[in-house]
Design a protein around this motif. Structure first.
Motif, PDB file in Angstrom:
ATOM      1  N   ARG A  65      24.948   7.448 -29.833  1.00 45.09           N
ATOM      2  CA  ARG A  65      25.567   8.632 -30.429  1.00 45.09           C
ATOM      3  C   ARG A  65      26.911   8.928 -29.772  1.00 45.09           C
ATOM      4  N   SER A  85      28.383   7.012 -39.143  1.00 44.22           N
ATOM      5  CA  SER A  85      29.740   6.964 -38.585  1.00 44.22           C
ATOM      6  C   SER A  85      29.885   7.775 -37.302  1.00 44.22           C
ATOM      7  N   SER A  86      28.833   8.415 -36.882  1.00 39.14           N
ATOM      8  CA  SER A  86      28.854   9.144 -35.613  1.00 39.14           C
ATOM      9  C   SER A  86      28.318   8.324 -34.453  1.00 39.14           C
ATOM     10  N   TYR A  87      28.033   7.051 -34.725  1.00 40.06           N
ATOM     11  CA  TYR A  87      27.409   6.206 -33.715  1.00 40.06           C
ATOM     12  C   TYR A  87      28.228   4.951 -33.462  1.00 40.06           C
ATOM     13  N   GLY A  88      28.343   4.619 -32.193  1.00 37.44           N
ATOM     14  CA  GLY A  88      28.767   3.280 -31.843  1.00 37.44           C
ATOM     15  C   GLY A  88      27.555   2.361 -31.967  1.00 37.44           C
ATOM     16  N   ARG A 109      31.452   9.404 -30.847  1.00 42.07           N
ATOM     17  CA  ARG A 109      32.663   8.786 -31.402  1.00 42.07           C
ATOM     18  C   ARG A 109      33.596   8.453 -30.241  1.00 42.07           C
ATOM     19  N   ASN A 159      30.665   1.531 -42.932  1.00 43.14           N
ATOM     20  CA  ASN A 159      30.104   2.886 -42.830  1.00 43.14           C
ATOM     21  C   ASN A 159      29.675   3.435 -44.179  1.00 43.14           C
ATOM     22  N   ASN A 213      32.869   0.280 -32.108  1.00 41.49           N
ATOM     23  CA  ASN A 213      32.857   1.728 -32.003  1.00 41.49           C
ATOM     24  C   ASN A 213      32.619   2.367 -33.371  1.00 41.49           C
ATOM     25  N   TRP A 214      32.587   3.690 -33.395  1.00 39.19           N
ATOM     26  CA  TRP A 214      32.148   4.387 -34.590  1.00 39.19           C
ATOM     27  C   TRP A 214      33.003   4.103 -35.812  1.00 39.19           C
ATOM     28  N   SER A 215      34.284   3.888 -35.613  1.00 38.91           N
ATOM     29  CA  SER A 215      35.193   3.690 -36.740  1.00 38.91           C
ATOM     30  C   SER A 215      35.318   2.224 -37.144  1.00 38.91           C
TER      31      SER A 215
END
Length: 122
Positions: free
Chosen positions: A98, A28-31, A100, A72, A50-52
């Protein structure tokens, strides 16, 4: 580490879903991005998330046909491809960047998967 799978041979107009499983980091820290490389051409950005999972971006040629999503909890990103045509034939790569970000980067990804071949027959 990224591992992409799900490629194969499909007829024009058909669908495929690619998956990319990540390990070894905080997913979850990566796009996440999907790229493709057709024979004799450069590797190009296709789309990303994106990360979320709240933001996606696509190149014009796949908008409305391709959908990127991520889970995730499963450390996996997906590329749903519909209405495939011969121009979509390529090796597809997933990549991780890497950060957010509140947008989808189109370049400078940190990690790459090994690629999975998608062949669309006309």
């Amino acid at each position: 580490q990224l591992q992409a799978f799900g490629g194969g041979l499909v007829q024009a107009g058909g669908s495929l879903r690619l998956s990319c499983a990540a390990s070894g980091g905080t997913f979850s820290s990566y796009g996440m991005g999907w790229f493709r490389q057709a024979p004799g051409k450069d590797r190009d950005f296709v789309g990303g998330i994106n990360w979320s999972g709240g933001i996606t971006d696509y190149v014009n040629s796949v908008k409305g046909r391709f959908t990127i999503s991520r889970d995730n909890t499963k450390n996996t990103v997906y590329l749903q491809m519909n209405s495939l045509n011969a121009e979509d034939t390529a090796v597809y790569y997933c990549a991780a960047k890497r950060g957010r970000f509140g947008y989808v980067p189109r370049r400078d990804y940190n990690y790459w998967g090994q690629g999975t071949l998608v062949t669309v027959s006309s």
